[in-house]
Motif scaffolding. Structure first.
Motif, PDB file in Angstrom:
ATOM      1  N   SER A   1       9.926   9.947 -16.159  1.00 16.58           N
ATOM      2  CA  SER A   1      10.777   9.406 -15.094  1.00 16.58           C
ATOM      3  C   SER A   1      10.116   8.305 -14.289  1.00 16.58           C
ATOM      4  N   LEU A   2       8.878   7.952 -14.585  1.00 14.78           N
ATOM      5  CA  LEU A   2       8.191   6.911 -13.829  1.00 14.78           C
ATOM      6  C   LEU A   2       8.963   5.588 -13.789  1.00 14.78           C
ATOM      7  N   PRO A   3       9.663   5.187 -14.855  1.00 17.34           N
ATOM      8  CA  PRO A   3      10.438   3.941 -14.765  1.00 17.34           C
ATOM      9  C   PRO A   3      11.545   3.981 -13.708  1.00 17.34           C
ATOM     10  N   HIS A   4      11.908   5.179 -13.228  1.00 17.58           N
ATOM     11  CA  HIS A   4      12.980   5.308 -12.234  1.00 17.58           C
ATOM     12  C   HIS A   4      12.441   5.412 -10.805  1.00 17.58           C
ATOM     13  N   ARG A   5      11.177   5.134 -10.630  1.00 26.04           N
ATOM     14  CA  ARG A   5      10.542   5.291  -9.320  1.00 26.04           C
ATOM     15  C   ARG A   5      11.279   4.520  -8.223  1.00 26.04           C
ATOM     16  N   ARG A   6      11.646   3.290  -8.472  1.00 22.17           N
ATOM     17  CA  ARG A   6      12.318   2.492  -7.442  1.00 22.17           C
ATOM     18  C   ARG A   6      13.665   3.096  -7.076  1.00 22.17           C
ATOM     19  N   ALA A   7      14.390   3.618  -8.065  1.00 20.75           N
ATOM     20  CA  ALA A   7      15.683   4.243  -7.778  1.00 20.75           C
ATOM     21  C   ALA A   7      15.501   5.506  -6.938  1.00 20.75           C
ATOM     22  N   TYR A   8      14.457   6.282  -7.219  1.00 21.01           N
ATOM     23  CA  TYR A   8      14.194   7.486  -6.431  1.00 21.01           C
ATOM     24  C   TYR A   8      13.847   7.118  -4.984  1.00 21.01           C
ATOM     25  N   ARG A   9      13.092   6.057  -4.809  1.00 21.82           N
ATOM     26  CA  ARG A   9      12.724   5.630  -3.462  1.00 21.82           C
ATOM     27  C   ARG A   9      13.957   5.174  -2.681  1.00 21.82           C
ATOM     28  N   ARG A  10      14.837   4.470  -3.355  1.00 19.27           N
ATOM     29  CA  ARG A  10      16.081   4.057  -2.688  1.00 19.27           C
ATOM     30  C   ARG A  10      16.897   5.278  -2.284  1.00 19.27           C
ATOM     31  N   ALA A  11      16.945   6.295  -3.159  1.00 15.35           N
ATOM     32  CA  ALA A  11      17.719   7.502  -2.842  1.00 15.35           C
ATOM     33  C   ALA A  11      17.169   8.213  -1.619  1.00 15.35           C
ATOM     34  N   LEU A  12      15.873   8.077  -1.369  1.00 14.36           N
ATOM     35  CA  LEU A  12      15.243   8.696  -0.204  1.00 14.36           C
ATOM     36  C   LEU A  12      15.222   7.766   1.008  1.00 14.36           C
ATOM     37  N   GLY A  13      15.807   6.597   0.870  1.00 11.04           N
ATOM     38  CA  GLY A  13      15.864   5.668   1.986  1.00 11.04           C
ATOM     39  C   GLY A  13      14.542   4.991   2.279  1.00 11.04           C
ATOM     40  N   VAL A  14      13.729   4.781   1.247  1.00 13.21           N
ATOM     41  CA  VAL A  14      12.435   4.132   1.412  1.00 13.21           C
ATOM     42  C   VAL A  14      12.584   2.653   1.101  1.00 13.21           C
ATOM     43  N   GLY A  15      12.247   1.813   2.069  1.00 13.20           N
ATOM     44  CA  GLY A  15      12.345   0.378   1.874  1.00 13.20           C
ATOM     45  C   GLY A  15      11.276  -0.150   0.939  1.00 13.20           C
ATOM     46  N   GLU A  16      11.476  -1.373   0.488  1.00 15.01           N
ATOM     47  CA  GLU A  16      10.581  -1.963  -0.502  1.00 15.01           C
ATOM     48  C   GLU A  16       9.145  -2.066   0.011  1.00 15.01           C
ATOM     49  N   HIS A  17       8.972  -2.274   1.305  1.00 10.75           N
ATOM     50  CA  HIS A  17       7.631  -2.454   1.860  1.00 10.75           C
ATOM     51  C   HIS A  17       7.169  -1.237   2.670  1.00 10.75           C
ATOM     52  N   GLN A  18       7.842  -0.110   2.485  1.00 10.10           N
ATOM     53  CA  GLN A  18       7.445   1.112   3.175  1.00 10.10           C
ATOM     54  C   GLN A  18       6.634   2.017   2.254  1.00 10.10           C
ATOM     55  N   ARG A  19       5.900   2.939   2.866  1.00 12.60           N
ATOM     56  CA  ARG A  19       5.138   3.927   2.123  1.00 12.60           C
ATOM     57  C   ARG A  19       5.760   5.302   2.343  1.00 12.60           C
ATOM     58  N   LEU A  20       5.842   6.073   1.260  1.00 15.58           N
ATOM     59  CA  LEU A  20       6.428   7.411   1.318  1.00 15.58           C
ATOM     60  C   LEU A  20       5.334   8.466   1.263  1.00 15.58           C
ATOM     61  N   VAL A  21       5.285   9.312   2.286  1.00 14.36           N
ATOM     62  CA  VAL A  21       4.345  10.428   2.340  1.00 14.36           C
ATOM     63  C   VAL A  21       5.130  11.719   2.138  1.00 14.36           C
TER      64      VAL A  21
ATOM     65  N   LEU B   1       3.989   8.632  12.590  1.00 13.32           N
ATOM     66  CA  LEU B   1       3.662   7.554  11.665  1.00 13.32           C
ATOM     67  C   LEU B   1       4.376   6.267  12.052  1.00 13.32           C
ATOM     68  N   PRO B   2       3.772   5.120  11.781  1.00 12.56           N
ATOM     69  CA  PRO B   2       4.431   3.854  12.098  1.00 12.56           C
ATOM     70  C   PRO B   2       5.701   3.648  11.287  1.00 12.56           C
ATOM     71  N   ALA B   3       6.474   2.639  11.650  1.00 12.66           N
ATOM     72  CA  ALA B   3       7.792   2.417  11.055  1.00 12.66           C
ATOM     73  C   ALA B   3       7.731   2.078   9.569  1.00 12.66           C
ATOM     74  N   ASP B   4       6.583   1.632   9.099  1.00 13.34           N
ATOM     75  CA  ASP B   4       6.492   1.295   7.671  1.00 13.34           C
ATOM     76  C   ASP B   4       6.151   2.517   6.820  1.00 13.34           C
ATOM     77  N   TYR B   5       6.241   3.731   7.409  1.00  9.88           N
ATOM     78  CA  TYR B   5       6.045   4.976   6.668  1.00  9.88           C
ATOM     79  C   TYR B   5       7.327   5.806   6.721  1.00  9.88           C
ATOM     80  N   VAL B   6       7.611   6.492   5.614  1.00  7.37           N
ATOM     81  CA  VAL B   6       8.707   7.460   5.534  1.00  7.37           C
ATOM     82  C   VAL B   6       8.101   8.786   5.093  1.00  7.37           C
ATOM     83  N   THR B   7       8.590   9.892   5.661  1.00  9.42           N
ATOM     84  CA  THR B   7       8.089  11.215   5.277  1.00  9.42           C
ATOM     85  C   THR B   7       9.195  12.019   4.602  1.00  9.42           C
ATOM     86  N   ALA B   8       8.795  12.836   3.644  1.00 10.64           N
ATOM     87  CA  ALA B   8       9.705  13.777   2.983  1.00 10.64           C
ATOM     88  C   ALA B   8       8.992  15.115   2.873  1.00 10.64           C
ATOM     89  N   ALA B   9       9.740  16.203   2.842  1.00  9.23           N
ATOM     90  CA  ALA B   9       9.156  17.539   2.780  1.00  9.23           C
ATOM     91  C   ALA B   9       9.732  18.322   1.609  1.00  9.23           C
TER      92      ALA B   9
END
Length: 423
Positions: free
Chosen positions: A199-219, A245-253
């Motif tokens: 599923s690694l080729p779908h990484r960008r789609a998964y990030r979009r589904a979690l509301g992670v912007g292109e220049h954000q980091r997901l923790v 965390l600063p605005a350029d970070y997104v968290t998921a649990a």
């Protein structure tokens, strides 16, 4: 109609084998084999979801599921079975009928199943010792989880027909803990890890589904069950990290299904309501947690399997909690604790996370992945091979493949955890 009578060598020698009790029900589709998925917990059902698609697509095979008792997590297994869209049998009915194959990701109750059983480990396998329960007798040696001799050998017989191992080094664990069962061990790889890699080729789609912007980091915050897991000992991280965390970070649990099952979905969602309003993406048990790890830039966790999978995917991993005393010496999780950076209570989380991401060493993830499976990318092939051999059935001509993961759907910030679904 299904032919449930003896086949091949079984027709010549039924010694020690279950007899047939007739068909389950009149069938329309001309199936030839019946496979029973045994679900004792949500975690076990989750692992079967990585395995059974390779069998379900065969028009000769009918798959059924049953919820199995005998575990503190059995309520979560019953809930898993209720929520799936498959054919379901009650445990009593399932015990009455014969099947061509049973598959399970837990130990226990196998001696009551009328089928050759393939056991595969859920989680990363053979890494923790069974918790010691309260009682009045003296303490005794704690067996390794997944390798409990009393469950693998019952009444003078090895119960599983095949014990699937993710890594060849796990042969030694079975040989030590349950030597009679070592002869049925087969390396089958890790289907969960293989799905994540596919599923690694779908990484960008998964990030979009979690509301992670292109220049954000997901923790991703990961917690196993129990008082020593992240939620049990460091719950403040779940509550305050999204706002710190600063605005350029997104968290998921990602919380262990037993946490949801024990405390209740509504309660867990209520406890984390403020964190969700601050931006925490909370994944319900049926959401594709594996996809969230694929999407992640870093993982903060404990001694649970999700944390290890994140590290094996080469995600910078910080250990904020855990139970080192429960970890088997020399196991892959013990190696994670040796290598990974701790996140102590006094640490400044934002700075520590940023340094972990910027200073990540790819060799560490590769080493941990090498301890996870000795057959990377081959689990679908190997599991199917052994499953069809046990069913005395020819394999389909087309090679099996790991199915890509669906996009992870977080719980809505203003609602209880009741609406997420995963395919």
């Amino acid at each position: 109609m299904v032919d449930n009578g003896p086949r091949g060598a079984e027709a010549a020698d039924m010694s020690g084998r279950w007899g047939d009790t007739g068909p389950l029900a009149p069938l329309t589709w001309p199936v030839e084999r019946r496979v029973l998925g045994l679900v004792q917990s949500w975690m076990g059902g989750d692992r079967l979801a990585d395995i059974l698609p390779a069998l379900e697509s065969d028009t000769r095979i009918q798959t059924l599921h049953t919820a199995v008792g005998g575990s503190p997590f059995s309520a979560s297994g019953a809930e898993y079975v209720r929520r799936m869209n498959g054919a379901v049998l009650g445990w009593e009915r399932a015990r009455e009928h014969r099947f061509d194959l049973a598959i399970a990701a837990h130990l226990g109750e196998f001696d009551e199943v009328r089928a050759p059983t393939m056991v595969v480990p859920h989680g990363v396998g053979f890494s923790k010792r069974i918790p010691r329960r309260p009682g009045y007798g003296p303490p005794a040696r704690r067996p390794v989880g997944g390798a409990v001799a009393a469950a693998l050998v019952r009444y003078g017989r090895v119960v599983p027909a095949v014990i699937g191992l993710a890594h060849e080094r796990q042969h030694a664990v079975i040989a030590r803990e349950a030597p009679e069962a070592a002869q049925v061990c087969r390396v089958v790889g890790d289907p969960c890890y293989d799905r994540m890699i596919a599923s690694l080729p779908h990484r960008r789609a998964y990030r979009r589904a979690l509301g992670v912007g292109e220049h954000q980091r997901l923790v991703v915050l990961s917690s196993t069950w129990g008082r020593l897991g992240l939620a049990g000992s460091r719950s403040e991280l779940l509550s305050r990290l999204p706002g710190e965390l600063p605005a350029d970070y997104v968290t998921a649990a990602i919380l262990h299904p037993a946490i949801w099952s024990t405390h209740g979905r509504r309660q867990v969602a209520a406890w984390l309501a403020e964190a969700r309003r601050s931006g925490l993406r909370l994944l319900a048990p049926e959401a594709a947690w594996q996809a969230a790890l694929v999407a992640a830039d870093a993982v903060i966790g404990d001694h649970g399997a999700v944390t290890y999978y994140g590290a094996a995917l080469n995600r910078p991993t910080l250990l904020a909690a855990g139970a080192p005393a429960d970890i088997v010496s020399g196991s892959q999780v013990a190696e994670l604790y040796r290598r990974a950076q701790p996140l102590g209570a006094a640490a400044t989380a934002p700075g520590t996370i940023e340094r972990a991401i910027d200073g990540a060493d790819p060799a560490q993830g590769e080493a941990l992945a090498g301890l996870l499976t000795s057959a990377p990318g081959r689990s679908a092939e190997l599991i199917r091979r052994h499953a069809y051999a046990l069913m005395d059935c020819s394999e389909p001509a087309d090679p099996p493949a790991a199915h890509p993961l669906p996009a992870p759907a977080p719980v809505a910030p203003d609602g209880p955890a009741t609406g997420c679904r995963a395919s």
